[in-house]
Design an enzyme around this catalytic site. Structure first.
Site, PDB file in Angstrom:
ATOM      1  N   LYS A  87      37.439  37.872  80.702  1.00 53.70           N
ATOM      2  CA  LYS A  87      36.645  38.320  79.565  1.00 53.70           C
ATOM      3  C   LYS A  87      36.602  37.263  78.469  1.00 53.70           C
ATOM      4  O   LYS A  87      37.628  36.890  77.911  1.00 53.70           O
ATOM      5  CB  LYS A  87      37.221  39.609  78.992  1.00 53.70           C
ATOM      6  N   SER A 119      33.282  46.223  74.528  1.00 51.91           N
ATOM      7  CA  SER A 119      32.914  44.818  74.461  1.00 51.91           C
ATOM      8  C   SER A 119      33.139  44.037  75.756  1.00 51.91           C
ATOM      9  O   SER A 119      32.727  42.873  75.873  1.00 51.91           O
ATOM     10  CB  SER A 119      33.719  44.132  73.346  1.00 51.91           C
ATOM     11  N   SER A 124      36.691  49.609  74.988  1.00 56.81           N
ATOM     12  CA  SER A 124      35.964  48.411  75.404  1.00 56.81           C
ATOM     13  C   SER A 124      36.056  48.106  76.884  1.00 56.81           C
ATOM     14  O   SER A 124      35.305  47.267  77.382  1.00 56.81           O
ATOM     15  CB  SER A 124      36.450  47.198  74.607  1.00 56.81           C
TER      16      SER A 124
END
Length: 361
Positions: free
Chosen positions: A56, A113, A137
């Protein structure tokens, strides 16, 4: 003479799919084909055997989880998209070529996210992807992209988040993939035993405060009913009535964890959750109160309404595919367990997903 065709390696297949699919999906901000292919022969001799995974964000390759996966024989193939500047709601991703789109409906957000991580896994561009979850997220993009997502117990794995809200997490095609992740990043890991069935469970549509889209609620309730009919869960005759955590979460994130209102909400919710998990090992809810929204944003609706309470409380939580709304959007079923019961949660998730329909993009 017979000519034999060599089957492409897992890393080569992942890189081929990235090259073919990512210009439309924009899940990656960086791809590392040369490094990945050079790493693979050595990685094959290690426990993960050259498993291609994504990390990520631009700093993801330096995270604790990524370093542990690398040491175990994982091969990082690239860094996935995270929200770009000005995306206050944190539900978008910005890839190398443009905004990240939902693999099921390009006009909808994949969630965030950990946006690109969810898309990469959903589209088969990586076997698994690292994520982090400070308000949902990992779980929200997992739900909206139709993959498995795990938020670990707060503090179980190292996290750079000073507020204490964010936990390391993983996105995978199934609970088995997440178990593979946890096995190699958690010291002292012991494989989960198959849980005795039916699992005593509590179901709550809105946790006592959230308004849930009726179609989302219906999809999740149908999944729960299927679990009951299969003998996988046994619903207890009780609910879960919590206080809305929105202001408490915002106070903690804003650096005021001692705010009296935040303290009171957290204490009340912790007491209620402690009582719930003393009676049942599993809490079931929708992951989000809404379906994936358009790229313009959700308006006044909090997609985090049903997830961020467990960032405040610290409980491990997972998202499993539950089905689809009529407009073709995936819906997630949230499984929550007692603090520290991450391995048991994966065992319960495996039992649950064996009954529910498999989602593949």
């Amino acid at each position: 003479m017979t000519r034999t065709t060599r089957t492409p390696s897992a890393v080569a297949r992942a890189l081929e799919r990235i090259g073919r699919l990512d210009p439309a999906l924009n899940a990656f901000i960086e791809v590392w084909p040369d490094e990945a292919l050079a790493r693979e022969p050595e990685a094959r001799e290690l426990p993960l055997g050259g498993l291609p995974f994504a990390v990520k964000g631009p700093a993801g390759v330096r995270s604790y989880a990524a370093r542990r996966l690398f040491a175990a024989g994982g091969v990082p193939v690239g860094a996935t998209s995270v929200p770009g500047p000005g995306t206050v709601w944190q539900t978008w991703g910005q890839g190398a070529h443009g905004r990240t789109v939902n693999p099921w409906r390009a006009d909808r957000t994949p969630g965030g996210s950990s946006a690109g991580s969810a898309v990469a896994v959903a589209a088969g561009m990586a076997e698994l992807a690292t994520g982090s979850d400070g308000a949902g997220s990992v779980r929200i993009p997992a739900a909206w992209c139709g993959v498995f997502g795990l938020k670990t117990t707060n503090g179980l794995l190292p996290s750079p988040d000073r507020s204490g809200l964010a936990s390391a997490g993983v996105l995978a095609r199934s609970a088995a993939g997440a178990e593979r992740y946890l096995r190699h990043v958690l010291d002292g890991y012991e494989p989960p035993a198959a849980p005795p069935l039916p699992l005593p469970a509590v179901y709550s549509e809105g946790l006592g405060f959230a308004d849930v889209d009726p179609e989302v609620a219906a999809v999740v309730r149908a999944a729960v009913d299927r679990l009951v009919a299969a003998g996988t869960v046994r619903l207890l005759d009780t609910g879960c009535e919590l206080l809305d955590p929105a202001r408490a979460w915002q106070a903690v994130r804003g650096g005021a964890p001692g705010d009296p209102g935040a303290v009171a909400v957290r204490r009340a919710n912790d007491d209620r959750l402690d009582a719930l998990f003393a009676a049942a090992p599993l809490l079931l809810t929708p992951v989000t109160p809404n379906r994936p929204h358009g790229h313009e944003g959700p308006g006044d609706l909090y997609s985090t309404a049903l997830t961020w309470v467990f960032n405040l409380s610290g409980h491990p939580a997972a998202s499993l595919p539950a089905g689809f709304t009529g407009d073709g959007c995936p819906v997630g079923l949230q499984l929550v367990a007692a603090r520290g019961a991450d391995v048991s949660l994966l065992g319960m998730a495996h039992a649950v997903e064996s009954v529910l329909p498999t989602v593949r993009s």
